[in-house]
Design a protein around this motif. Structure first.
Motif, PDB file in Angstrom:
ATOM      1  N   THR A  36     -11.059   5.579   7.696  1.00  0.00           N
ATOM      2  CA  THR A  36      -9.802   5.737   6.964  1.00  0.00           C
ATOM      3  C   THR A  36      -9.952   6.456   5.625  1.00  0.00           C
ATOM      4  N   GLU A  37     -11.199   6.582   5.155  1.00  0.00           N
ATOM      5  CA  GLU A  37     -11.501   7.151   3.836  1.00  0.00           C
ATOM      6  C   GLU A  37     -10.880   6.322   2.705  1.00  0.00           C
ATOM      7  N   LEU A  38     -10.650   5.038   2.971  1.00  0.00           N
ATOM      8  CA  LEU A  38     -10.217   4.103   1.922  1.00  0.00           C
ATOM      9  C   LEU A  38     -11.471   3.520   1.280  1.00  0.00           C
ATOM     10  N   TRP A  79       2.892  -7.364  -1.648  1.00  0.00           N
ATOM     11  CA  TRP A  79       1.855  -6.730  -0.817  1.00  0.00           C
ATOM     12  C   TRP A  79       2.380  -5.425  -0.219  1.00  0.00           C
ATOM     13  N   VAL A  80       3.603  -5.445   0.281  1.00  0.00           N
ATOM     14  CA  VAL A  80       4.202  -4.227   0.848  1.00  0.00           C
ATOM     15  C   VAL A  80       4.344  -3.167  -0.243  1.00  0.00           C
ATOM     16  N   ALA A  81       4.825  -3.571  -1.417  1.00  0.00           N
ATOM     17  CA  ALA A  81       4.981  -2.621  -2.523  1.00  0.00           C
ATOM     18  C   ALA A  81       3.627  -2.029  -2.926  1.00  0.00           C
ATOM     19  N   ALA A  82       2.597  -2.864  -3.000  1.00  0.00           N
ATOM     20  CA  ALA A  82       1.264  -2.373  -3.350  1.00  0.00           C
ATOM     21  C   ALA A  82       0.735  -1.427  -2.271  1.00  0.00           C
ATOM     22  N   SER A  83       1.024  -1.730  -1.021  1.00  0.00           N
ATOM     23  CA  SER A  83       0.598  -0.860   0.078  1.00  0.00           C
ATOM     24  C   SER A  83       1.273   0.507  -0.031  1.00  0.00           C
ATOM     25  N   LEU A  84       2.567   0.509  -0.326  1.00  0.00           N
ATOM     26  CA  LEU A  84       3.287   1.770  -0.482  1.00  0.00           C
ATOM     27  C   LEU A  84       2.778   2.544  -1.698  1.00  0.00           C
ATOM     28  N   ALA A  85       2.446   1.824  -2.770  1.00  0.00           N
ATOM     29  CA  ALA A  85       1.872   2.478  -3.947  1.00  0.00           C
ATOM     30  C   ALA A  85       0.513   3.096  -3.606  1.00  0.00           C
ATOM     31  N   LEU A  86      -0.272   2.398  -2.794  1.00  0.00           N
ATOM     32  CA  LEU A  86      -1.563   2.938  -2.375  1.00  0.00           C
ATOM     33  C   LEU A  86      -1.373   4.216  -1.567  1.00  0.00           C
ATOM     34  N   ILE A  87      -0.411   4.213  -0.664  1.00  0.00           N
ATOM     35  CA  ILE A  87      -0.143   5.407   0.138  1.00  0.00           C
ATOM     36  C   ILE A  87       0.216   6.595  -0.762  1.00  0.00           C
ATOM     37  N   ALA A  88       0.934   6.334  -1.842  1.00  0.00           N
ATOM     38  CA  ALA A  88       1.365   7.394  -2.754  1.00  0.00           C
ATOM     39  C   ALA A  88       0.270   7.798  -3.744  1.00  0.00           C
ATOM     40  N   SER A  89      -0.834   7.067  -3.785  1.00  0.00           N
ATOM     41  CA  SER A  89      -1.883   7.313  -4.769  1.00  0.00           C
ATOM     42  C   SER A  89      -2.922   8.302  -4.241  1.00  0.00           C
ATOM     43  N   TRP A  91      -5.897   7.607  -3.791  1.00  0.00           N
ATOM     44  CA  TRP A  91      -6.875   6.841  -3.006  1.00  0.00           C
ATOM     45  C   TRP A  91      -6.337   6.455  -1.632  1.00  0.00           C
ATOM     46  N   SER A  92      -5.308   7.163  -1.179  1.00  0.00           N
ATOM     47  CA  SER A  92      -4.659   6.785   0.077  1.00  0.00           C
ATOM     48  C   SER A  92      -5.524   7.042   1.303  1.00  0.00           C
ATOM     49  N   GLY A  93      -6.579   7.800   1.151  1.00  0.00           N
ATOM     50  CA  GLY A  93      -7.469   8.046   2.276  1.00  0.00           C
ATOM     51  C   GLY A  93      -6.991   9.170   3.166  1.00  0.00           C
ATOM     52  N   SER A  94      -7.512   9.169   4.365  1.00  0.00           N
ATOM     53  CA  SER A  94      -7.166  10.192   5.359  1.00  0.00           C
ATOM     54  C   SER A  94      -5.812   9.873   5.988  1.00  0.00           C
ATOM     55  N   ALA A  95      -5.398  10.720   6.899  1.00  0.00           N
ATOM     56  CA  ALA A  95      -4.154  10.441   7.638  1.00  0.00           C
ATOM     57  C   ALA A  95      -4.272   9.109   8.374  1.00  0.00           C
ATOM     58  N   LEU A  96      -5.457   8.802   8.893  1.00  0.00           N
ATOM     59  CA  LEU A  96      -5.673   7.517   9.555  1.00  0.00           C
ATOM     60  C   LEU A  96      -5.596   6.375   8.539  1.00  0.00           C
TER      61      LEU A  96
END
Length: 127
Positions: A36-38, A79-89, A91-96
């Motif tokens: 995931t590159e996380l 948790w959902v909000a933090a997950s969405l923030a991670l996706i926007a950051s 550090w979101s990783g790869s597409a996977l």
């Protein structure tokens, strides 16, 4: 129906999924990070957070409603909000990685909606 009958199965499922995801993230953070590159520390720490949260959810399930369930709902929303923030950051990783974070956020959001609905029903049936 009582609050316990409506909420308990949903809360127990939440606790079980927290334990399962926590175990997965702690046990195989390295391989998941590779796919995931996380960041490995992010995955491990997220997994470790889920263990005490699962215990709190189990306790809240036994209580059958009120502020403990509201606290679980609030934590799930966070948790959902933090997950969405991670996706926007950055550090979101790869597409996977984005798909992995997005899928678990969607699952938590669905579970939270069920908890909210069951909590509302429980309140309506006791009024």
């Amino acid at each position: 129906m009582t609050r316990n009958q409506l909420l308990r199965p949903v809360m127990l499922f939440d606790a079980a999924t927290c334990l399962a995801m926590g175990g997965l993230l702690v046990a195989v953070a390295g391989p998941i990070a590779g796919l995931t590159e996380l960041p490995v520390p992010l995955l491990r720490e997220a997994g470790l957070i889920l263990f005490p949260f699962a215990l709190f959810v189990l306790w809240a399930a036994r209580r059958g409603g009120g502020w403990p369930v509201q606290a679980v709902i609030a934590a799930n929303v966070a948790w959902v909000a933090a997950s969405l923030a991670l996706i926007a950051s950055p550090w979101s990783g790869s597409a996977l990685g984005i798909a992995f974070v997005g899928a678990q956020a969607a699952a938590v959001a669905l579970l939270t909606a069920l908890q909210w609905r069951m909590l509302g029903r429980a309140v309506a049936t006791t009024v």
